[in-house]
Scaffold this motif. Structure first.
Motif, PDB file in Angstrom:
ATOM      1  N   SER A  78     -25.751 -32.350  -9.386  1.00 13.23           N
ATOM      2  CA  SER A  78     -25.276 -31.695 -10.602  1.00 13.23           C
ATOM      3  C   SER A  78     -23.767 -31.816 -10.706  1.00 13.23           C
ATOM      4  O   SER A  78     -23.050 -31.810  -9.694  1.00 13.23           O
ATOM      5  N   ALA A  79     -23.273 -31.913 -11.939  1.00 16.79           N
ATOM      6  CA  ALA A  79     -21.837 -32.051 -12.158  1.00 16.79           C
ATOM      7  C   ALA A  79     -21.045 -30.866 -11.608  1.00 16.79           C
ATOM      8  O   ALA A  79     -19.993 -31.062 -10.994  1.00 16.79           O
ATOM      9  N   PRO A  80     -21.502 -29.604 -11.793  1.00 15.06           N
ATOM     10  CA  PRO A  80     -20.735 -28.485 -11.227  1.00 15.06           C
ATOM     11  C   PRO A  80     -20.615 -28.549  -9.710  1.00 15.06           C
ATOM     12  O   PRO A  80     -19.551 -28.242  -9.150  1.00 15.06           O
ATOM     13  N   ARG A  81     -21.676 -28.953  -9.029  1.00 18.29           N
ATOM     14  CA  ARG A  81     -21.610 -29.051  -7.567  1.00 18.29           C
ATOM     15  C   ARG A  81     -20.721 -30.212  -7.143  1.00 18.29           C
ATOM     16  O   ARG A  81     -20.004 -30.116  -6.140  1.00 18.29           O
ATOM     17  N   ARG A  82     -20.762 -31.311  -7.890  1.00 19.18           N
ATOM     18  CA  ARG A  82     -19.861 -32.421  -7.578  1.00 19.18           C
ATOM     19  C   ARG A  82     -18.412 -32.004  -7.789  1.00 19.18           C
ATOM     20  O   ARG A  82     -17.523 -32.373  -7.012  1.00 19.18           O
ATOM     21  N   PHE A 114      -9.494 -35.977 -16.906  1.00 22.33           N
ATOM     22  CA  PHE A 114     -10.146 -36.126 -15.611  1.00 22.33           C
ATOM     23  C   PHE A 114     -11.383 -35.248 -15.560  1.00 22.33           C
ATOM     24  O   PHE A 114     -11.338 -34.060 -15.871  1.00 22.33           O
ATOM     25  N   HIS A 115     -12.520 -35.831 -15.190  1.00 28.69           N
ATOM     26  CA  HIS A 115     -13.790 -35.100 -15.122  1.00 28.69           C
ATOM     27  C   HIS A 115     -14.105 -34.832 -13.646  1.00 28.69           C
ATOM     28  O   HIS A 115     -14.512 -35.730 -12.917  1.00 28.69           O
ATOM     29  N   TRP A 116     -13.900 -33.596 -13.218  1.00 25.48           N
ATOM     30  CA  TRP A 116     -14.024 -33.255 -11.807  1.00 25.48           C
ATOM     31  C   TRP A 116     -15.409 -33.542 -11.261  1.00 25.48           C
ATOM     32  O   TRP A 116     -15.561 -33.897 -10.094  1.00 25.48           O
ATOM     33  N   GLY A 117     -16.429 -33.424 -12.095  1.00 22.53           N
ATOM     34  CA  GLY A 117     -17.782 -33.685 -11.639  1.00 22.53           C
ATOM     35  C   GLY A 117     -18.276 -35.085 -11.943  1.00 22.53           C
ATOM     36  O   GLY A 117     -19.425 -35.414 -11.664  1.00 22.53           O
ATOM     37  N   GLY A 118     -17.408 -35.934 -12.508  1.00 21.01           N
ATOM     38  CA  GLY A 118     -17.786 -37.307 -12.849  1.00 21.01           C
ATOM     39  C   GLY A 118     -17.249 -38.278 -11.825  1.00 21.01           C
ATOM     40  O   GLY A 118     -16.030 -38.456 -11.687  1.00 21.01           O
ATOM     41  N   ILE A 119     -18.134 -38.928 -11.101  1.00 20.11           N
ATOM     42  CA  ILE A 119     -17.725 -39.747  -9.960  1.00 20.11           C
ATOM     43  C   ILE A 119     -16.759 -40.856 -10.361  1.00 20.11           C
ATOM     44  O   ILE A 119     -15.814 -41.158  -9.633  1.00 20.11           O
TER      45      ILE A 119
END
Length: 244
Positions: free
Chosen positions: A102-106, A141-146
């Motif tokens: 999930s994006a929040p966990r990433r 910047f997307h903190w949960g986007g690899i």
């Protein structure tokens, strides 16, 4: 940074710069190591290692060391760390990869990763950050986007450089206005950024320097002179870039 780039022409100038600064400081390197990709030919620019008459004189010891690393195969930042080519530098090399779905966990993992980087380098007087692509404003910047993890968000740059000299790698882009305006933009954004080293050979890149002391400035001038017309040390006056 990706392991497959190790020893290419960009690494040569990068490591030579760190060696120059390391004469007076303990260097801390944040690799921002991203998993190797195979969709392009990046990292194959190693022909300079077969042109010693042109390239060896800039840093003979480093040149010979990188030639050995590339010839041996298995290119990776670990081989650079083990080689001693960057002196007694401290390294933070945890891979930017996690198994969270999930994006929040990433995003949470990505933030904890950065805290570990800061802890690894807390004793370094000069820190160098080596993102795969370069600087990025936080709102892009997307903190949960690899894929975003290939870049260095501005807030992390500010945090890494707080209270010490820092050098940030940036791969110049096709930003409207050209590289000079792009460099001026990031010099405006980075607190204490008084100089930048612009390297125009092959794929242009800029090393932004924040909070440099007198010894660091001296070494930067020396480095720019040694590496010749393709390497320019610049400063910003208002929004005009001038030779440093």
């Amino acid at each position: 940074m990706q392991d497959r780039y190790t020893g290419d022409i960009g690494d040569y100038v990068k490591y030579a710069l760190l060696r120059a600064l390391g004469c007076d400081h303990r260097i801390g390197v944040a690799w921002y190591r991203f998993p190797d990709e195979a969709h392009n030919t990046d990292g194959r620019h190693v022909s300079y290692l077969h042109q010693p008459k042109h390239w060896k004189s800039f840093d003979p010891e480093l040149y010979a060391g990188l030639r050995d690393v590339v010839a041996a195969g298995g290119r990776s930042v670990a081989t650079i760390e083990d080689s001693g080519l960057i002196g007694d530098a401290v390294f933070s090399n945890e891979l930017l990869a996690c198994n969270e779905t999930s994006a929040p966990r990433r995003a949470a993992w990505r933030r904890s990763w950065f805290e570990r980087v800061k802890d690894d380098l807390k004793e370094s007087s000069v820190v160098f950050a080596d993102p795969d692509n370069g600087l990025c404003q936080d709102d892009h910047f997307h903190w949960g986007g690899i894929k975003s993890w290939k870049r260095l968000p501005l807030s992390e740059a500010v945090s890494l450089g707080a209270g010490r000299t820092a050098v940030f790698y940036h791969h110049n882009t096709r930003r409207p206005g050209g590289h000079r305006l792009e460099i001026a933009h990031w010099m405006d954004m980075l607190p204490g950024c008084s100089v930048a080293l612009y390297w125009r050979r092959f794929s242009p890149r800029t090393f932004f320097v924040t909070n440099p002391d007198t010894r660091c400035l001296h070494r930067l001038h020396w480095f720019a002179d040694r590496w010749g017309p393709g390497c320019e040390l610049i400063r910003q006056s208002g929004r005009v870039l001038e030779p440093a």
